[in-house]
Motif scaffolding. Structure first.
Motif, PDB file in Angstrom:
ATOM      1  N   GLN A 169       5.567  17.495 -24.450  1.00  0.00           N
ATOM      2  CA  GLN A 169       4.594  17.011 -23.232  1.00  0.00           C
ATOM      3  C   GLN A 169       5.594  17.599 -22.155  1.00  0.00           C
ATOM      4  N   ILE A 172       0.891  23.729 -19.926  1.00  0.00           N
ATOM      5  CA  ILE A 172       0.703  22.354 -20.779  1.00  0.00           C
ATOM      6  C   ILE A 172       0.311  21.113 -19.937  1.00  0.00           C
ATOM      7  N   LEU A 191       6.224  25.081 -28.632  1.00  0.00           N
ATOM      8  CA  LEU A 191       6.373  25.044 -27.297  1.00  0.00           C
ATOM      9  C   LEU A 191       7.327  26.456 -27.040  1.00  0.00           C
TER      10      LEU A 191
END
Length: 186
Positions: A36, A149, A113
């Protein structure tokens, strides 16, 4: 990432990674679960330095009760949950295999990521600028990834009369997500 090969022999030894057979700089990302947000980035460590050594230097920033999950490079650190290694001339038990699978299914987001960061060729390939600019370039790339993101929010403030952009404010809120969750260094 490999920097320019230093001209001084002693300086070359400092950055030479025998594993990768070249002069390298190491980076380590600590991210929230499900990737996140990027919490911390350790960058520009010499190539021969091990991942666990870099991690131990970084863990002092976090609470001792904070748990992390990592790959096999972090075996031996008490705060980091790592997959089980297959013993020599042995096999893993079914429960160990299930735990490894569960851990890897959570960590896949971290690997994705890292892939998003490496989309920027300046991070993936040989760094051709001065070594002193490496940290600022990598932090810029991390900022762009955070923007992509959605963990970095840019708010554009326009003039009511002319409609011109007056200011751009940046905000993020990962602290509320950080309450003793399992973080992923890699």
């Amino acid at each position: 990432m490999s920097p320019r090969q230093p001209s001084d022999c002693q300086e070359q030894k400092k950055y030479y990674s025998g594993k990768q057979q070249r002069h390298t700089l190491k980076n380590q990302f600590i991210v929230l679960p499900k990737a996140q947000d990027i919490i911390d980035v350790v960058m520009g460590k010499p190539g021969p330095m091990s991942n666990i050594k870099i991690c131990r230097q970084t863990l002092s920033k976090f609470d001792v009760q904070q748990t992390f999950s990592g790959d096999k490079a972090y075996i031996g650190e008490t705060q980091i949950k790592t997959p089980y290694k297959k013993p020599k001339k042995g096999e893993l038990t079914e429960s160990q295999k299930k735990e490894n699978k569960a851990l890897s299914s959570n960590r896949i987001f971290v690997e994705h990521l890292i892939r998003v960061v490496k989309v920027f060729k300046v991070v993936q390939e040989r760094f051709r600028l001065q070594k002193s600019r490496y940290k600022s370039v990598l932090l810029t790339v991390c900022g762009l990834v955070r923007l992509r993101i959605g963990s970095l929010i840019l708010r554009i403030i326009e003039s009511e009369k002319s409609g011109e952009v007056i200011d751009v404010k940046m905000s993020h809120s990962f602290i509320s997500k950080l309450d003793f969750v399992s973080l992923n260094p890699d």
